[in-house]
Design an enzyme around this catalytic site. Structure first.
Site, PDB file in Angstrom:
ATOM      1  N   HIS A  76      31.013  35.083  59.009  1.00  0.00           N
ATOM      2  CA  HIS A  76      31.816  36.191  59.515  1.00  0.00           C
ATOM      3  C   HIS A  76      32.541  35.809  60.797  1.00  0.00           C
ATOM      4  O   HIS A  76      33.692  36.170  61.004  1.00  0.00           O
ATOM      5  CB  HIS A  76      30.918  37.408  59.751  1.00  0.00           C
ATOM      6  CG  HIS A  76      31.665  38.566  60.303  1.00  0.00           C
ATOM      7  ND1 HIS A  76      32.534  39.300  59.535  1.00  0.00           N
ATOM      8  CD2 HIS A  76      31.749  39.050  61.552  1.00  0.00           C
ATOM      9  CE1 HIS A  76      33.097  40.217  60.298  1.00  0.00           C
ATOM     10  NE2 HIS A  76      32.640  40.094  61.523  1.00  0.00           N
TER      11      HIS A  76
ATOM     12  N   ARG B 244      41.507  43.805  49.462  1.00  0.00           N
ATOM     13  CA  ARG B 244      40.070  44.089  49.322  1.00  0.00           C
ATOM     14  C   ARG B 244      39.938  45.607  49.317  1.00  0.00           C
ATOM     15  O   ARG B 244      40.257  46.248  50.317  1.00  0.00           O
ATOM     16  CB  ARG B 244      39.306  43.524  50.519  1.00  0.00           C
ATOM     17  CG  ARG B 244      39.473  42.025  50.726  1.00  0.00           C
ATOM     18  CD  ARG B 244      38.632  41.575  51.918  1.00  0.00           C
ATOM     19  NE  ARG B 244      38.744  40.146  52.139  1.00  0.00           N
ATOM     20  CZ  ARG B 244      39.590  39.601  53.027  1.00  0.00           C
ATOM     21  NH1 ARG B 244      40.357  40.378  53.764  1.00  0.00           N
ATOM     22  NH2 ARG B 244      39.641  38.295  53.163  1.00  0.00           N
TER      23      ARG B 244
ATOM     24  N   ARG C  17      42.160  43.619  44.268  1.00  0.00           N
ATOM     25  CA  ARG C  17      40.858  43.213  43.733  1.00  0.00           C
ATOM     26  C   ARG C  17      40.016  44.463  43.616  1.00  0.00           C
ATOM     27  O   ARG C  17      39.851  45.202  44.597  1.00  0.00           O
ATOM     28  CB  ARG C  17      40.163  42.225  44.674  1.00  0.00           C
ATOM     29  CG  ARG C  17      38.758  41.832  44.159  1.00  0.00           C
ATOM     30  CD  ARG C  17      38.059  40.871  45.067  1.00  0.00           C
ATOM     31  NE  ARG C  17      37.648  41.501  46.301  1.00  0.00           N
ATOM     32  CZ  ARG C  17      37.187  40.838  47.356  1.00  0.00           C
ATOM     33  NH1 ARG C  17      37.108  39.526  47.320  1.00  0.00           N
ATOM     34  NH2 ARG C  17      36.824  41.483  48.446  1.00  0.00           N
TER      35      ARG C  17
ATOM     36  N   GLU D 214      35.556  32.629  40.928  1.00  0.00           N
ATOM     37  CA  GLU D 214      34.604  32.375  42.023  1.00  0.00           C
ATOM     38  C   GLU D 214      33.338  31.715  41.489  1.00  0.00           C
ATOM     39  O   GLU D 214      32.585  31.118  42.229  1.00  0.00           O
ATOM     40  CB  GLU D 214      34.178  33.703  42.670  1.00  0.00           C
ATOM     41  CG  GLU D 214      35.316  34.493  43.219  1.00  0.00           C
ATOM     42  CD  GLU D 214      34.935  35.951  43.426  1.00  0.00           C
ATOM     43  OE1 GLU D 214      34.737  36.314  44.583  1.00  0.00           O
ATOM     44  OE2 GLU D 214      34.834  36.704  42.437  1.00  0.00           O
TER      45      GLU D 214
ATOM     46  N   ASN E 230      35.815  30.902  48.828  1.00  0.00           N
ATOM     47  CA  ASN E 230      34.594  31.062  49.630  1.00  0.00           C
ATOM     48  C   ASN E 230      33.374  31.132  48.716  1.00  0.00           C
ATOM     49  O   ASN E 230      32.408  30.394  48.882  1.00  0.00           O
ATOM     50  CB  ASN E 230      34.627  32.354  50.472  1.00  0.00           C
ATOM     51  CG  ASN E 230      35.854  32.444  51.354  1.00  0.00           C
ATOM     52  OD1 ASN E 230      36.657  31.531  51.388  1.00  0.00           O
ATOM     53  ND2 ASN E 230      35.987  33.533  52.061  1.00  0.00           N
ATOM     54  N   ASP E 231      33.447  32.050  47.727  1.00  0.00           N
ATOM     55  CA  ASP E 231      32.321  32.171  46.803  1.00  0.00           C
ATOM     56  C   ASP E 231      32.252  30.972  45.857  1.00  0.00           C
ATOM     57  O   ASP E 231      31.168  30.502  45.529  1.00  0.00           O
ATOM     58  CB  ASP E 231      32.410  33.479  46.006  1.00  0.00           C
ATOM     59  CG  ASP E 231      31.736  34.629  46.757  1.00  0.00           C
ATOM     60  OD1 ASP E 231      30.748  34.363  47.473  1.00  0.00           O
ATOM     61  OD2 ASP E 231      32.194  35.775  46.630  1.00  0.00           O
TER      62      ASP E 231
ATOM     63  N   ARG F 107      26.656  31.068  52.108  1.00  0.00           N
ATOM     64  CA  ARG F 107      27.777  31.060  53.046  1.00  0.00           C
ATOM     65  C   ARG F 107      27.377  31.342  54.480  1.00  0.00           C
ATOM     66  O   ARG F 107      28.046  30.944  55.413  1.00  0.00           O
ATOM     67  CB  ARG F 107      28.772  32.171  52.656  1.00  0.00           C
ATOM     68  CG  ARG F 107      29.655  31.826  51.544  1.00  0.00           C
ATOM     69  CD  ARG F 107      30.254  33.078  50.924  1.00  0.00           C
ATOM     70  NE  ARG F 107      31.199  33.726  51.824  1.00  0.00           N
ATOM     71  CZ  ARG F 107      31.947  34.766  51.443  1.00  0.00           C
ATOM     72  NH1 ARG F 107      31.848  35.243  50.224  1.00  0.00           N
ATOM     73  NH2 ARG F 107      32.776  35.314  52.293  1.00  0.00           N
TER      74      ARG F 107
ATOM     75  N   CYS G 285      43.082  32.734  47.090  1.00  0.00           N
ATOM     76  CA  CYS G 285      43.033  33.765  48.126  1.00  0.00           C
ATOM     77  C   CYS G 285      41.808  33.605  49.020  1.00  0.00           C
ATOM     78  O   CYS G 285      41.469  34.481  49.771  1.00  0.00           O
ATOM     79  CB  CYS G 285      43.060  35.157  47.507  1.00  0.00           C
ATOM     80  SG  CYS G 285      41.636  35.520  46.489  1.00  0.00           S
TER      81      CYS G 285
END
Lengths: 577, 91
Positions: free
Chosen positions: A187, A288, A324, A413, A436-437, A447, A502
């Protein structure tokens, strides 16, 4: 000079004084008794005094705030001396509890009462929790668990930062973030990039830095140094000069040979969307939709959802907005959708999968998106998160079609989706790589874990290979799939369906070159990253990008991949990246 | 004991800013005042100076409430609180 080396996650160089984020406040143990040396009367008096002190601190803060923020702080200040809260705590003190434990329990029960009332009251329950923690900190004589207040700008040093910690982060006060743990996808890294703050994570030992001592932070190299000298001051000056060159994106993503590569923005609501439009983003590559749901105990109504989506669509008339659908679960639990008792939430019922346990929420969200799309000028695409199989993609596409949404897509992902992309494209019109995922699942590395930061790196050749597999899946589907040509009667261009990125990796200007070379057709990122990504992309031709991508995928390690690509991009040094 | 009735004028009801204005004013009086819905029994009354209690009461716009105090000299004080309740603080 003392040096610490962490992982640079958000570019920039700065020198400033250190302020430490206070450690998270530990709950006073259940059943903690009043010290034998203290009488209930003294403890109750101390509690009231602490409440009054917290009230004064919050009112002082409210004095510096404006609008809604000021109202909320003033109301919160009043809670610190609220007779109902204090009386309940004093009652517990009189029955032998310590003042800390008493106010903790009293705060919990008042918060639970407000939460039970729902709506506006439920939101205020967080303020009661906050006041309760502040009073406990005051009683213990430790700083409140919040970003320190300071008149002068400072470098915030923390063990790690959670979303709640950064909600009050003022980018005019905090000039850099340094954390002892956390990884490149943490984060801290995401918020730093969004705010354009230099940041270094996983810098072991920074917890020992002297408070208010000057340090130099380099968010590119991950260097943190005490007692900065001439060299560090010169490095900061150079950065400021380059930063002004890299501050604007002109609204057209392209390579040196004119190949177009649209650069879009990741947004989480209408104010983000307006900022992104002002930054000349060519649309939204990731909306999001959690913003519309998080903090709600119940599903938002159709009208509320339509209004929320329209706010974003209206910022991009005539341009693409990729929505999404709700991505609840794992680090984003929602009480009406997710089971928080799962042993492995990241591998549990999250994202699209919640449609199997709570059917209806997704269909209603799609209906709201469709209505909002009809009322606006944006070109709306919709994609589902956490798709693993072609059957799931087909089911999602059917749900979209039923609501009249014409361009369904999937997030890639999960490694299985990347490896079977060809079959997924038989059912959907596009894919967007959530790197990221994808990285966390490909490397089996959480993560949020700083200790696994090196594994959690989108430069890992395995991750790059999965991105390539997805693009190849699209090409293969365009070549061989009959279903594609049958969709309409007109002769159709056999161009592969679009594959965007993304994830945070699209915001890395060096990795952006690799993604372009792998055949990705659009990049979506935090708007702050647009100028730098655009500047670097314009220094390479498509054949050059392809050659660099090949080298990166063939590298033996993430470090080698990065080194090879950097070596092939001499323009980076000129741009100071 | 004296009591006074009032109708909530603030459009959001007795929450948020209207509640904090009222609780602060009640706290400054230095006497114990309770508040309850007119339709609720006396023992469900809560302290008027507690914003959290007022929020828990959840009184909406247009509802009738009763203020009570044991201090028989406090008629004027109660009137001042009635005026606050009958003012729309959201306007």
């Amino acid at each position: 000079m003392q040096n610490f080396v962490g992982v640079g996650v958000s570019r920039g160089r700065v020198i400033g004084p250190v302020r430490h984020m206070p450690a998270a406040l530990a709950e006073p143990p259940v059943g903690e008794k009043l010290a034998s040396s203290t009488t209930p009367e003294t403890a109750a008096a101390a509690l009231k005094e602490a409440g009054a002190a917290v009230k004064a601190q919050l009112l002082a803060r409210a004095g510096g705030a404006e609008g809604t923020g000021k109202d909320v702080l003033e109301a919160t200040a009043l809670m610190a001396t609220d007779p109902m809260l204090i009386k309940a705590a004093v009652k517990l003190i009189n029955s032998g509890s310590s003042a800390e434990r008493a106010i903790w329990e009293a705060g919990e029960s008042v918060a639970a009462m407000l939460k039970g009332l729902g709506g506006y009251m439920a939101e205020r329950s967080h303020d009661v929790q906050d006041v309760k923690s502040r009073i406990v900190a005051q009683l213990r004589g430790v700083p409140a668990p919040e970003i320190p207040d300071s008149d002068a700008p400072f470098i915030l040093v923390a063990e790690d930062l959670a979303p709640a910690d950064t909600a009050t982060l003022d980018p005019n006060k905090v000039v850099a973030l340094v954390t002892a743990s956390g990884g490149p996808q943490s984060h801290t890294a995401i918020i730093a990039r969004a705010l354009g703050l230099p940041a270094v994570v996983a810098a072991t030992g920074v917890g020992g830095l002297a408070d208010s001592g000057l340090v130099f932070v380099d968010g590119s190299t991950g260097q943190v140094s005490t007692d900065p000298g001439d060299a560090e001051h010169a490095a900061v000056a150079l950065w400021q000069e380059q930063a002004s060159l890299l501050s604007v994106f002109d609204g057209e993503g392209r390579l040196a040979d004119g190949t177009l590569l649209p650069l879009l923005a990741n947004v989480g609501g209408d104010s983000d969307a307006r900022e992104a439009a002002a930054a000349n983003a060519q649309g939204v590559g990731l909306l999001r939709t959690e913003f519309c749901f998080l903090g709600n105990d119940t599903e938002p109504s159709h009208a509320v959802q339509v209004a929320a989506y329209r706010g974003v669509f209206d910022a991009f008339p005539g341009q693409k907005v990729v929505v999404r659908t709700l991505d609840a679960g794992a680090d984003k639990p929602l009480p009406f959708l997710t089971d928080t008792s799962e042993a492995n939430p990241a591998l549990g019922v999250r994202g699209y999968r919640t449609d199997t346990t709570t059917p209806g929420v997704l269909a209603r969200q799609l209906a709201a998106i469709a209505d909002a799309a009809k009322q606006s000028q944006a070109v709306v695409w919709v994609m589902a998160p956490m798709i693993s199989t072609a059957a799931e993609a087909a089911h999602f596409a059917a749900l979209c079609t039923a609501e009249g949404l014409k361009i369904p897509g999937v997030m890639v992902e999960v490694p299985s989706a990347a490896l079977t992309a060809r079959h997924l494209f038989d059912h959907v019109e596009f894919a967007s790589l959530g790197t990221n995922d994808l990285t966390q699942y490909a490397m089996a590395a959480d993560r949020q874990l700083g200790t696994l930061a090196a594994l959690n790196d989108p430069w890992q050749p395995a991750v790059l290979a999965l991105i390539r597999a997805t693009v190849e899946g699209a090409a293969s589907q365009a070549r061989y799939s009959a279903a594609h040509a049958l969709e309409d009667s007109a002769p159709r261009d056999s161009a592969p369906k679009p594959v965007g990125v993304c994830g945070e990796s699209a915001a890395d200007p060096v990795l952006a070159v690799v993604l372009a070379g792998l055949g990705v057709t659009s990049l979506s990122m935090t708007p702050r990253a647009l100028p730098a990504v655009s500047a670097v992309l314009r220094t390479v031709t498509l054949p050059q990008a392809r050659a660099l991508a090949m080298e990166a995928v063939a590298a033996a390690s993430a470090a080698e991949a990065l080194e090879l690509v950097r070596a092939g991009l001499p323009a980076l040094a000129e741009l100071g990246l | 004991m004296i009591e006074r009735s009032a109708t909530i004028a603030s459009t959001v009801g007795l929450h948020a800013r209207p509640a904090s204005i009222f609780a602060e004013a009640a706290g400054e009086l230095g006497i114990e005042v309770t508040i309850a819905r007119a339709s609720d029994p006396v023992d469900e009354a809560v302290d008027a100076d507690s914003m959290l209690a007022l929020m828990g009461l959840g009184v909406e716009h247009g509802e009738l409430v009763v203020l009570r105090t044991e201090d028989d000299t406090a008629a004027e004080a109660l009137e001042s609180l009635v005026r606050i309740l009958e003012t729309n603080h959201d306007a």
